[in-house]
Scaffold this motif. Structure first.
Motif, PDB file in Angstrom:
ATOM      1  N   GLU A 126     -54.087  16.600  -4.071  1.00 20.08           N
ATOM      2  CA  GLU A 126     -55.225  15.796  -3.646  1.00 20.08           C
ATOM      3  C   GLU A 126     -55.353  15.956  -2.132  1.00 20.08           C
ATOM      4  O   GLU A 126     -54.363  15.814  -1.410  1.00 20.08           O
TER       5      GLU A 126
ATOM      6  N   ARG B 213     -57.671  14.895   1.308  1.00 21.77           N
ATOM      7  CA  ARG B 213     -58.693  14.033   1.908  1.00 21.77           C
ATOM      8  C   ARG B 213     -58.841  14.384   3.385  1.00 21.77           C
ATOM      9  O   ARG B 213     -57.895  14.256   4.158  1.00 21.77           O
TER      10      ARG B 213
ATOM     11  N   TRP C 259     -55.247  14.641   4.936  1.00 27.67           N
ATOM     12  CA  TRP C 259     -54.123  14.020   4.248  1.00 27.67           C
ATOM     13  C   TRP C 259     -54.003  14.717   2.898  1.00 27.67           C
ATOM     14  O   TRP C 259     -54.995  14.894   2.194  1.00 27.67           O
TER      15      TRP C 259
ATOM     16  N   ARG D  56     -51.501  15.221  -0.751  1.00 23.88           N
ATOM     17  CA  ARG D  56     -50.355  14.815  -1.571  1.00 23.88           C
ATOM     18  C   ARG D  56     -50.400  15.578  -2.892  1.00 23.88           C
ATOM     19  O   ARG D  56     -51.445  16.045  -3.340  1.00 23.88           O
TER      20      ARG D  56
ATOM     21  N   GLY E  90     -45.427  11.012  -1.339  1.00 26.46           N
ATOM     22  CA  GLY E  90     -46.713  10.484  -0.908  1.00 26.46           C
ATOM     23  C   GLY E  90     -47.488  11.446  -0.034  1.00 26.46           C
ATOM     24  O   GLY E  90     -47.369  12.659  -0.155  1.00 26.46           O
ATOM     25  N   TRP E  91     -48.289  10.870   0.844  1.00 24.13           N
ATOM     26  CA  TRP E  91     -49.234  11.628   1.652  1.00 24.13           C
ATOM     27  C   TRP E  91     -48.557  12.290   2.850  1.00 24.13           C
ATOM     28  O   TRP E  91     -47.678  11.699   3.474  1.00 24.13           O
ATOM     29  N   SER E  92     -49.012  13.489   3.177  1.00 20.39           N
ATOM     30  CA  SER E  92     -48.594  14.201   4.390  1.00 20.39           C
ATOM     31  C   SER E  92     -49.847  14.547   5.174  1.00 20.39           C
ATOM     32  O   SER E  92     -50.852  14.945   4.602  1.00 20.39           O
TER      33      SER E  92
ATOM     34  N   THR F 292     -44.367  10.362   5.002  1.00 21.02           N
ATOM     35  CA  THR F 292     -45.024   9.083   4.747  1.00 21.02           C
ATOM     36  C   THR F 292     -44.313   8.419   3.595  1.00 21.02           C
ATOM     37  O   THR F 292     -43.769   9.075   2.721  1.00 21.02           O
TER      38      THR F 292
END
Length: 120
Positions: free
Chosen positions: A2, A4, A23, A25, A78-80, A104
């Motif tokens: 995903e 963003r 961002w 993930r 999670g998000w990077s 994160t």
């Protein structure tokens, strides 16, 4: 995965600079370990796409990933935040760096420091 966008610089937008930030993930929530970081380093399109109005072939001919100490505490989830920037383009070559890959969702001895840097 995903993805963003984290800035207004989008491909292909004909913008003022060769930088893309997003961002990212893994949808399966896999750990952001060394293998995942190598994937994240090449996940965004070439930063030159932020300058151009039409996509063109820009292959990754060589990629090097340098790890800092942020993964020493173990893999994150999670998000990077991934940032890719073209520093030089001309003739038959270009130099691009992806100097962000922050942990994160996990503690770190040095929060906010890049976990990895890549050159391609």
């Amino acid at each position: 995965m995903e993805i963003r966008p984290a800035t207004a610089d989008l491909p292909p937008a004909g913008g003022p600079r060769a930088v893309l930030v997003a961002w990212v993930r893994f949808r399966d929530d896999r750990a952001v370990d060394a293998a995942a970081v190598a994937t994240l380093a090449d996940v965004l399109p070439p930063a030159l796409y932020a300058l151009w109005n039409t996509p063109r072939p820009v292959p990754t001919a060589e990629m090097t990933v340098h790890f800092a100490d942020a993964l020493d505490d173990g893999a994150a989830h999670g998000w990077s935040l991934v940032r890719i920037r073209t520093e030089h383009a001309g003739g038959a070559g270009r130099s691009t760096t992806a100097p962000c890959g922050r942990r994160t969702g996990a503690s770190s001895r040095r929060p906010g420091r890049p976990a990895w840097c890549a050159s391609r």
